[in-house]
Scaffold this motif. Structure first.
Motif, PDB file in Angstrom:
ATOM      1  N   LYS A   1       0.824  -1.203   0.000  1.00 63.09           N
ATOM      2  CA  LYS A   1       0.000   0.000   0.000  1.00 63.09           C
ATOM      3  C   LYS A   1       0.859   1.254   0.000  1.00 63.09           C
ATOM      4  O   LYS A   1       0.428   2.308  -0.489  1.00 63.09           O
ATOM      5  CB  LYS A   1      -0.932  -0.002   1.214  1.00 63.09           C
ATOM      6  CG  LYS A   1      -2.008  -1.071   1.155  1.00 63.09           C
ATOM      7  CD  LYS A   1      -2.911  -1.001   2.384  1.00 63.09           C
ATOM      8  CE  LYS A   1      -3.992  -2.067   2.319  1.00 63.09           C
ATOM      9  NZ  LYS A   1      -4.865  -2.039   3.523  1.00 63.09           N
ATOM     10  N   CYS A   2       2.042   1.147   0.551  1.00 63.71           N
ATOM     11  CA  CYS A   2       2.991   2.257   0.520  1.00 63.71           C
ATOM     12  C   CYS A   2       3.693   2.326  -0.831  1.00 63.71           C
ATOM     13  O   CYS A   2       3.747   3.381  -1.462  1.00 63.71           O
ATOM     14  CB  CYS A   2       4.013   2.117   1.645  1.00 63.71           C
ATOM     15  SG  CYS A   2       5.293   3.400   1.656  1.00 63.71           S
ATOM     16  N   THR A   3       4.221   1.205  -1.279  1.00 59.49           N
ATOM     17  CA  THR A   3       5.032   1.213  -2.504  1.00 59.49           C
ATOM     18  C   THR A   3       4.230   1.602  -3.744  1.00 59.49           C
ATOM     19  O   THR A   3       4.795   2.135  -4.704  1.00 59.49           O
ATOM     20  CB  THR A   3       5.697  -0.144  -2.733  1.00 59.49           C
ATOM     21  OG1 THR A   3       4.692  -1.172  -2.782  1.00 59.49           O
ATOM     22  CG2 THR A   3       6.674  -0.466  -1.606  1.00 59.49           C
ATOM     23  N   GLN A   4       2.915   1.367  -3.729  1.00 59.19           N
ATOM     24  CA  GLN A   4       2.132   1.739  -4.911  1.00 59.19           C
ATOM     25  C   GLN A   4       2.005   3.255  -5.079  1.00 59.19           C
ATOM     26  O   GLN A   4       1.642   3.738  -6.154  1.00 59.19           O
ATOM     27  CB  GLN A   4       0.741   1.098  -4.853  1.00 59.19           C
ATOM     28  CG  GLN A   4      -0.170   1.656  -3.785  1.00 59.19           C
ATOM     29  CD  GLN A   4      -1.482   0.888  -3.690  1.00 59.19           C
ATOM     30  OE1 GLN A   4      -1.651  -0.158  -4.333  1.00 59.19           O
ATOM     31  NE2 GLN A   4      -2.424   1.387  -2.906  1.00 59.19           N
ATOM     32  N   LEU A   5       2.357   4.000  -4.028  1.00 62.14           N
ATOM     33  CA  LEU A   5       2.336   5.457  -4.105  1.00 62.14           C
ATOM     34  C   LEU A   5       3.672   6.038  -4.555  1.00 62.14           C
ATOM     35  O   LEU A   5       3.764   7.245  -4.821  1.00 62.14           O
ATOM     36  CB  LEU A   5       1.991   6.054  -2.734  1.00 62.14           C
ATOM     37  CG  LEU A   5       0.615   5.759  -2.169  1.00 62.14           C
ATOM     38  CD1 LEU A   5       0.516   6.272  -0.739  1.00 62.14           C
ATOM     39  CD2 LEU A   5      -0.469   6.388  -3.040  1.00 62.14           C
ATOM     40  N   LEU A   6       4.695   5.208  -4.618  1.00 61.89           N
ATOM     41  CA  LEU A   6       6.052   5.699  -4.839  1.00 61.89           C
ATOM     42  C   LEU A   6       6.434   5.712  -6.311  1.00 61.89           C
ATOM     43  O   LEU A   6       5.734   5.189  -7.164  1.00 61.89           O
ATOM     44  CB  LEU A   6       7.038   4.840  -4.043  1.00 61.89           C
ATOM     45  CG  LEU A   6       6.757   4.705  -2.551  1.00 61.89           C
ATOM     46  CD1 LEU A   6       7.824   3.845  -1.890  1.00 61.89           C
ATOM     47  CD2 LEU A   6       6.655   6.070  -1.879  1.00 61.89           C
ATOM     48  N   GLY A   7       7.586   6.313  -6.588  1.00 64.86           N
ATOM     49  CA  GLY A   7       8.091   6.426  -7.943  1.00 64.86           C
ATOM     50  C   GLY A   7       7.783   7.788  -8.526  1.00 64.86           C
ATOM     51  O   GLY A   7       7.406   8.728  -7.819  1.00 64.86           O
ATOM     52  N   SER A   8       7.954   7.910  -9.839  1.00 66.98           N
ATOM     53  CA  SER A   8       7.722   9.190 -10.504  1.00 66.98           C
ATOM     54  C   SER A   8       6.229   9.449 -10.651  1.00 66.98           C
ATOM     55  O   SER A   8       5.416   8.520 -10.676  1.00 66.98           O
ATOM     56  CB  SER A   8       8.386   9.197 -11.878  1.00 66.98           C
ATOM     57  OG  SER A   8       7.884   8.130 -12.669  1.00 66.98           O
ATOM     58  N   LEU A   9       5.877  10.731 -10.726  1.00 68.73           N
ATOM     59  CA  LEU A   9       4.477  11.097 -10.903  1.00 68.73           C
ATOM     60  C   LEU A   9       3.970  10.596 -12.244  1.00 68.73           C
ATOM     61  O   LEU A   9       2.855  10.082 -12.356  1.00 68.73           O
ATOM     62  CB  LEU A   9       4.328  12.623 -10.810  1.00 68.73           C
ATOM     63  CG  LEU A   9       2.921  13.173 -10.587  1.00 68.73           C
ATOM     64  CD1 LEU A   9       2.324  12.626  -9.308  1.00 68.73           C
ATOM     65  CD2 LEU A   9       2.961  14.697 -10.529  1.00 68.73           C
ATOM     66  N   VAL A  10       4.811  10.728 -13.273  1.00 68.65           N
ATOM     67  CA  VAL A  10       4.532  10.152 -14.582  1.00 68.65           C
ATOM     68  C   VAL A  10       5.337   8.860 -14.676  1.00 68.65           C
ATOM     69  O   VAL A  10       6.567   8.899 -14.585  1.00 68.65           O
ATOM     70  CB  VAL A  10       4.939  11.114 -15.718  1.00 68.65           C
ATOM     71  CG1 VAL A  10       4.697  10.469 -17.078  1.00 68.65           C
ATOM     72  CG2 VAL A  10       4.186  12.428 -15.589  1.00 68.65           C
ATOM     73  N   PRO A  11       4.695   7.702 -14.810  1.00 66.71           N
ATOM     74  CA  PRO A  11       5.422   6.428 -14.784  1.00 66.71           C
ATOM     75  C   PRO A  11       6.607   6.405 -15.743  1.00 66.71           C
ATOM     76  O   PRO A  11       6.496   6.764 -16.913  1.00 66.71           O
ATOM     77  CB  PRO A  11       4.346   5.412 -15.194  1.00 66.71           C
ATOM     78  CG  PRO A  11       3.062   6.031 -14.745  1.00 66.71           C
ATOM     79  CD  PRO A  11       3.246   7.502 -14.966  1.00 66.71           C
ATOM     80  N   GLY A  12       7.760   6.018 -15.196  1.00 67.61           N
ATOM     81  CA  GLY A  12       8.965   5.878 -16.012  1.00 67.61           C
ATOM     82  C   GLY A  12       9.816   7.120 -16.117  1.00 67.61           C
ATOM     83  O   GLY A  12      10.932   7.050 -16.627  1.00 67.61           O
ATOM     84  N   ALA A  13       9.323   8.265 -15.644  1.00 67.72           N
ATOM     85  CA  ALA A  13      10.092   9.508 -15.765  1.00 67.72           C
ATOM     86  C   ALA A  13      11.251   9.512 -14.779  1.00 67.72           C
ATOM     87  O   ALA A  13      11.109   9.103 -13.633  1.00 67.72           O
ATOM     88  CB  ALA A  13       9.186  10.717 -15.520  1.00 67.72           C
ATOM     89  N   THR A  14      12.412   9.960 -15.225  1.00 72.63           N
ATOM     90  CA  THR A  14      13.577  10.110 -14.363  1.00 72.63           C
ATOM     91  C   THR A  14      14.180  11.493 -14.607  1.00 72.63           C
ATOM     92  O   THR A  14      13.727  12.229 -15.480  1.00 72.63           O
ATOM     93  CB  THR A  14      14.644   9.032 -14.639  1.00 72.63           C
ATOM     94  OG1 THR A  14      15.066   9.145 -16.006  1.00 72.63           O
ATOM     95  CG2 THR A  14      14.087   7.636 -14.392  1.00 72.63           C
TER      96      THR A  14
END
Length: 325
Positions: free
Chosen positions: A40-53
Motif C-alpha cells: 500500500k505504501c510502494t504503490q504510491l512511490l516512484g515518478s508522478l509520470v510512470p517511467g520519468a527520471t
C-alpha cells in the motif's frame, strides 16, 4: 523583512542536537526501509509520470528511483511517516524530527550531485543534520506562535500542547520550504519569501487535545507536505513575491528563547539516555539487514558508527549507500 529577522536569525547549535539528528536519520531510514515491505505504501512511490527520471535527480533510499527533488521528497516523506513508528524520544510538541527529512534529503542529494557535476563542493552530512535541526526549530517556533494566538491557552502552553495531524502537515510544509531554500543556496529574503508563501496556504492551528497521528488512509500527507515545501522553495527562488508576512507576536524574543531552551533540553535529555541510541541502532541494523544484501547492509550499519566520519561525507555518498538496484 520582519519574518526574516524573527524566524531566521542564526544561533549556535549544541553538539547534542547533531547527535540527535544522527539518531533521527537512522530511525527515519529504518522506518522507510520497513515501509517498503507494505504494498500500500510502494504503490504510491516512484515518478508522478510512470517511467520519468531526472539527470542528477535525487535518489530515494531503499529503491532505484532517481527523481526530481519535489517528487523525491514525496517518496521519502511518505516512506518515513508511513508506519507512524518513529522513536517517540525524537519528537517534540511540533512533530517528529523526521517530518522534514523528505525535503531535506531529496534537496541535499540533488544539490550534491549537481555540484559535483559542475565542479563545486557538495553539501556534507553535517549540513544535512544542520538543516534537520533548523527545520525542527522553525516548526517549534511556528507552533509556539500558533498556540500563543489561541485565546484558550496560556503563553506557557506552547511546548506542552501537541500538534495534531493537520497542524503537523502545515508545520512540515513551512519548515521544509525554508530549509530547502537554504540548501539550494537561497538568500535570507528568499527564505523569508518561502516561509510567507507556505504560511499563506494555511497556518498550523494550536488546538488542545488534537490527535497527533494520521489515520491509515492519510499516511502520505506528511510526504505531500514536505514535497509541497520543496515546490514552494523553488517558487520563492524563481522570484515569486511573498505575501505580506505575519507580524511577530509582541513577546517574540521571549517566546523564541523559551522554545530554543526547551529544544536544547530535549536534545540533552536524549543524549543523556543511552537506551535511546541503543534501541535506534538495533532497529536500524535489523531493518537494513532485512532490506539489503549482507555486504551492503554491513557497510550501511558501519557508516553510522563514527559520527565525525559520517558528518564529513558528501550527502551523495551517504545516499548512494542506501540505493537498492
Amino acid at each position: 523583512m520582519e519574518v526574516a529577522a524573527y524566524d531566521h536569525a542564526p544561533r549556535v547549535v549544541a553538539e547534542a542536537a547533531y547527535e540527535v539528528a544522527g539518531l533521527a536519520l537512522m530511525d527515519s531510514l529504518a522506518c522507510a526501509f520497513k515501509a517498503l515491505q507494505d504494498p500500500k505504501c510502494t504503490q504510491l512511490l516512484g515518478s508522478l509520470v510512470p517511467g520519468a527520471t531526472m539527470a542528477f535527480g535525487a535518489r530515494v533510499p531503499g529503491t532505484s528511483y532517481q527523481l526530481d527533488p519535489v517528487q523525491a521528497a514525496f517518496n521519502i516523506g511518505t516512506m518515513v511517516s508511513w508506519l507512524q513508528a518513529n522513536d517517540p524520544a525524537l519528537a517534540t510538541a511540533s512533530g517528529r524530527f523526521a517530518d522534514n527529512l523528505g525535503a531535506i534529503l531529496a534537496v541535499a542529494d540533488y544539490r550534491a550531485r549537481k555540484a559535483i557535476a559542475e565542479g563545486d563542493s557538495p553539501p556534507r552530512v553535517r549540513d544535512l543534520f544542520g538543516a534537520l535541526i533548523r527545520a525542527q526549530e522553525l516548526a517549534s517556533l511556528e507552533w509556539a506562535r500558533s498556540v500563543l494566538g489561541n485565546e484558550a491557552l496560556t503563553a506557557t502552553d506552547g511546548t506542552r500542547t501537541v500538534a495534531g495531524a493537520a497542524a503537523r502537515c502545515a508545520l512540515t510544509r513551512i519548515a521544509s520550504a525554508a530549509c530547502s531554500v537554504t540548501l539550494l543556496g537561497g538568500t535570507r529574503d528568499q527564505v523569508a519569501a518561502a516561509v510567507a508563501i507556505a504560511r499563506s496556504e494555511g497556518h498550523a492551528t494550536g488546538c488542545p487535545g488534537a490527535a497527533p497521528d494520521l489515520d491509515g488512509h492519510e499516511r502520505w500527507r506528511i510526504g505531500d507536505a514536505t514535497s509541497r515545501g520543496v515546490r514552494l522553495a523553488l517558487i520563492a527562488l524563481a522570484g515569486r513575491a511573498a505575501p505580506l508576512p505575519l507580524a511577530p507576536p509582541g513577546n517574540a524574543a521571549a517566546m523564541q528563547r523559551a522554545v530554543m531552551a526547551e529544544l536544547d533540553q530535549t536534545w540533552q535529555a536524549v543524549t543523556a539516555a543511552p537506551t535511546v541510541a541503543d534501541r535506534v541502532r538495533v532497529r536500524f541494523t535489523a531493518c537494513v539487514a532485512t532490506h539489503f544484501p549482507a555486504a551492503q547492509a554491513g557497510k550501511l550499519a558501519a557508516m553510522f558508527v563514527d559520527r565525525a566520519s559520517l558528518e564529513a561525507l558528501p550527502v551523495n555518498e551517504l545516499v548512494s549507500m542506501t540505493v537498492r538496484n
